[in-house]
Design an enzyme around this catalytic site. Structure first.
Site, short mmCIF file in Angstrom:
data_model
loop_
_atom_site.label_atom_id
_atom_site.label_comp_id
_atom_site.label_asym_id
_atom_site.label_seq_id
_atom_site.Cartn_x
_atom_site.Cartn_y
_atom_site.Cartn_z
N GLY A 93 -10.19 35.41 8.58
CA GLY A 93 -10.07 34.12 9.28
C GLY A 93 -9.00 33.25 8.62
O GLY A 93 -8.96 33.15 7.39
N ARG B 287 -8.32 41.04 11.58
CA ARG B 287 -9.39 41.79 10.92
C ARG B 287 -9.14 43.24 11.33
O ARG B 287 -9.06 43.54 12.52
CB ARG B 287 -10.76 41.31 11.38
N THR C 69 -10.20 30.65 2.49
CA THR C 69 -11.23 30.63 3.53
C THR C 69 -11.84 29.24 3.60
O THR C 69 -12.04 28.61 2.56
CB THR C 69 -12.35 31.66 3.26
N ARG D 218 -20.05 30.63 8.08
CA ARG D 218 -20.67 31.97 8.12
C ARG D 218 -22.06 31.93 7.51
O ARG D 218 -22.91 31.21 8.02
CB ARG D 218 -19.78 33.00 7.40
N ASP E 176 -17.02 30.32 -0.02
CA ASP E 176 -18.11 31.18 -0.48
C ASP E 176 -17.68 32.24 -1.49
O ASP E 176 -18.32 33.29 -1.59
CB ASP E 176 -18.79 31.85 0.74
N ASP F 207 -13.84 36.96 1.46
CA ASP F 207 -14.48 38.08 0.74
C ASP F 207 -14.13 39.46 1.33
O ASP F 207 -13.87 40.40 0.58
CB ASP F 207 -16.00 37.88 0.63
N ASP G 2 -14.78 28.70 4.21
CA ASP G 2 -16.21 28.80 3.89
C ASP G 2 -16.57 28.42 2.44
O ASP G 2 -17.73 28.15 2.15
CB ASP G 2 -16.73 30.21 4.17
#
Ligand code: F6P
Length: 328
Positions: free
Chosen positions: A16, A77, A131, A177, A135, A108, A133
């Site tokens: 992303g 992706r 990202t 996510r 994360d 990730d 996110d």
């Protein structure tokens, strides 16, 4: 650590997209030129590596991209890169161009790809966390997170205006996510009545109690932030459950979606991306392979990719506590 002579580095973005990816590409390429390296761009991430979409970059390619959202190298992706044959094809293309090392900017999944590729083909690789996110372990912040939070908060401010005018209860779903970092920040930054994140289960009864208490306290409008990966479901599902139990609330649902991935990067994302771009090139030149460059307490650190992708970065317990104190 092994030390290979590195002359040609390829950079690419994968997974992303995130605001600040362009700034990171620019920093990588500029740092490469500073150290007299030849720099290549791979278009469309691992998919482009397999399809041989690899081009030499010059300074014109990276002019005026720092301030732009998205990624000029595009992103994808790749299902084929998950196969051994796909990775072999990609390796052969890198060899054709004489690429000695690569820098992947992504989340990730993208870093996992680089880790596997390094193990199988020995191409020195460094990851840059890109990202929205946030994360990834091994860095306080990922590139794009700050901008995404700002975008979410600005959007929620607008929702607040109409929620107040109509005395409504809004459920606003944010991205992330499986992680609640955007949600908790957006919740604190927009004075939400409650924030539901995947990391903490909030029983629906507790949310109902909170909303009732706010009604008693004469609060006529409410915003509840829901992280998309939440255990009790998305914003629409939760809104349905609440509607059944509290039919007198005028409820609306807004899903912020991909809006959060676009836009010009914030100053903090620009600076982070610039630091990490330089750190990635310097890391490779110092023989640091199969690691991710991150920033912890304002210092660049290199963390093995295998650790960064474990998915064990936790939302700060204190952030959760603060969100709760401020919403009751
Ligand atoms: O990882 C970034 C992210 O935006 C997540 O927050 C979201 O769940 C996902 O990507 C959406 O992916 P796609 O753009 O492929 O729909």
């Amino acid at each position: 650590m092994e030390n290979k002579t590195i002359k040609r580095i390829a950079v690419f973005t994968s997974g992303g997209d995130a605001p600040g990816m362009n700034a990171a590409i620019r920093a990588v390429v500029r740092a490469g030129f500073y150290y007299n390296l030849e720099m290549f761009g791979i278009y469309r991430g691992y998919e482009g590596m397999i399809q041989n979409e690899i081009k030499k970059l010059d300074s014109k390619n990276i002019a005026h991209i720092l301030e732009r959202g998205g990624t000029f190298l595009k992103s994808a992706r790749s299902a084929e890169f998950r196969t051994e044959e796909g990775r072999k094809k990609a390796y052969e293309n890198l060899k054709k161009h004489g690429i000695d090392a690569m820098i992947v900017i992504g989340g990730d999944g993208s870093l996992t790809g680089a880790h596997l590729f390094y193990k199988e083909h020995g191409i020195p690789a460094i990851g840059i966390p890109g990202t929205i996110d946030n994360d990834l372990a091994g860095t306080d912040l990922t590139i794009g997170f700050d901008t995404a939070c700002n975008t979410a908060i600005q959007a929620i401010d607008k929702i607040r205006d109409t929620a107040t005018s109509h005395d409504r209860l809004f459920f606003v779903e944010v991205m992330g996510r499986d992680a609640g970092f955007i949600a908790i920040n957006a919740g604190i930054g927009s004075a939400a009545a409650a924030t539901l994140i995947p990391e903490k289960k909030m029983p629906i009864e507790r949310l109902i109690e909170r909303l009732k208490a706010r009604t008693k306290a004469m609060k006529t409008s409410n915003i509840v932030i829901v992280a998309e990966g939440g255990k009790s479901g998305g914003a629409a599902e939760i809104a349905d459950k609440i509607k059944k139990q509290l039919p007198y609330f005028d409820i609306k649902v807004t899903i912020l979606g991909h809006l959060q991935r676009g836009g010009a990067p914030s100053s903090s994302d620009r600076v982070l991306a610039s630091k990490l771009g330089v750190a990635a090139v310097e890391g490779l030149l110092h023989g640091k392979y199969d690691v991710m460059a991150g920033v912890i307490n304002n210092k660049v650190v290199y963390t093995p990719i295998s650790k960064a992708i474990l998915g064990d970065k936790e939302v700060d317990e204190d952030d959760f506590r603060i969100a709760k104190i401020l919403s009751t």
